[in-house]
Scaffold this motif. Structure first.
Motif, mmCIF file in Angstrom:
data_model
loop_
_atom_site.group_PDB
_atom_site.id
_atom_site.type_symbol
_atom_site.label_atom_id
_atom_site.label_comp_id
_atom_site.label_asym_id
_atom_site.label_seq_id
_atom_site.Cartn_x
_atom_site.Cartn_y
_atom_site.Cartn_z
ATOM 1 N N GLN A 194 -0.839 -3.386 -2.994
ATOM 2 C CA GLN A 194 -1.258 -2.623 -4.165
ATOM 3 C C GLN A 194 -2.742 -2.842 -4.437
ATOM 4 O OE1 GLN A 194 0.700 -0.502 -5.852
ATOM 5 N NE2 GLN A 194 -0.985 0.079 -7.175
ATOM 6 N N SER A 195 -3.198 -4.063 -4.260
ATOM 7 C CA SER A 195 -4.596 -4.365 -4.572
ATOM 8 C C SER A 195 -5.565 -3.799 -3.537
ATOM 9 C CB SER A 195 -4.798 -5.872 -4.708
ATOM 10 O OG SER A 195 -4.595 -6.508 -3.464
ATOM 11 N N ASP B 17 1.588 -8.490 -4.713
ATOM 12 C CA ASP B 17 0.882 -7.221 -4.947
ATOM 13 C C ASP B 17 -0.329 -7.065 -4.040
ATOM 14 O OD1 ASP B 17 2.652 -6.318 -6.866
ATOM 15 O OD2 ASP B 17 1.562 -7.291 -8.500
ATOM 16 N N PHE C 232 -5.071 -1.058 -1.623
ATOM 17 C CA PHE C 232 -5.004 0.395 -1.498
ATOM 18 C C PHE C 232 -5.193 1.122 -2.824
ATOM 19 C CE2 PHE C 232 -2.546 -0.879 2.320
ATOM 20 C CZ PHE C 232 -3.404 -0.323 3.261
ATOM 21 N N SER C 233 -5.682 0.451 -3.821
ATOM 22 C CA SER C 233 -5.920 1.113 -5.100
ATOM 23 C C SER C 233 -7.129 0.482 -5.779
ATOM 24 C CB SER C 233 -4.689 0.999 -5.998
ATOM 25 O OG SER C 233 -4.451 -0.347 -6.324
ATOM 26 N N THR C 234 -7.589 1.166 -6.797
ATOM 27 C CA THR C 234 -8.694 0.628 -7.579
ATOM 28 C C THR C 234 -8.413 0.902 -9.045
ATOM 29 O OG1 THR C 234 -11.056 0.691 -7.991
ATOM 30 C CG2 THR C 234 -10.048 2.747 -7.308
ATOM 31 N N SER C 235 -8.824 0.009 -9.859
ATOM 32 C CA SER C 235 -8.604 0.208 -11.288
ATOM 33 C C SER C 235 -9.821 0.852 -11.945
ATOM 34 C CB SER C 235 -8.291 -1.129 -11.958
ATOM 35 O OG SER C 235 -9.369 -2.020 -11.760
ATOM 36 N N GLN C 236 -10.963 0.848 -11.238
ATOM 37 C CA GLN C 236 -12.189 1.401 -11.815
ATOM 38 C C GLN C 236 -12.922 2.248 -10.775
ATOM 39 O OE1 GLN C 236 -14.116 -2.239 -12.812
ATOM 40 N NE2 GLN C 236 -12.924 -2.541 -14.660
ATOM 41 N N PRO C 237 -12.466 3.480 -10.554
ATOM 42 C CA PRO C 237 -13.173 4.312 -9.574
ATOM 43 C C PRO C 237 -14.592 4.620 -10.051
ATOM 44 C CG PRO C 237 -11.463 5.565 -10.691
ATOM 45 C CD PRO C 237 -11.357 4.155 -11.173
#
Length: 118
Positions: free
Chosen positions: A56-57, A53, A59-64
């Motif tokens: 995925q890690s 992943d 190019f994305s964020t879980s806490q914008p």
């Protein structure tokens, strides 16, 4: 002895393929297109598997956080006047001009109806 015969047969086919390639190689022939298609299929990358992943890690964020601060840095390219002009309806004259510029028998829509129909 059987192994020697099989090896000789393999060498013969290899040499024969070389002769075909030298004779027909870059000509616009069925042979050339067959070889090009085979090579294309062999070299095609069908996808990338990412078990970790990693992509995925990064190019994305879980806490914008502070998304508005980021958006404030994006400057608009369309002015209010430009937007109003873009949002106005088409006039009959504009439609007629566009239709006259089209080739009469070209199918531009999925239904296949040419400009001459309109």
């Amino acid at each position: 002895e059987l192994n020697e015969l099989l090896e000789m047969e393999e060498i013969m086919w290899h040499q024969r393929s070389r002769v075909s390639w030298l004779r027909d190689g870059d000509k616009n022939t069925k042979f050339f297109h067959s070889k090009a298609s085979q090579r294309s299929l062999k070299n095609r990358i069908r996808g990338i598997r990412d078990d970790s992943d990693y992509f995925q890690s990064i190019f994305s964020t879980s806490q914008p956080v502070n998304m508005q601060r980021v958006l404030d840095q994006v400057h608009g390219r369309v002015t209010v006047e430009m937007n109003e002009a873009l949002m106005t309806g088409f006039t009959r004259n504009e439609i007629e001009i566009a239709l006259r510029q089209m080739h009469l028998t070209k199918a531009l829509r999925p239904d296949g109806m040419p400009a001459i129909f309109f």
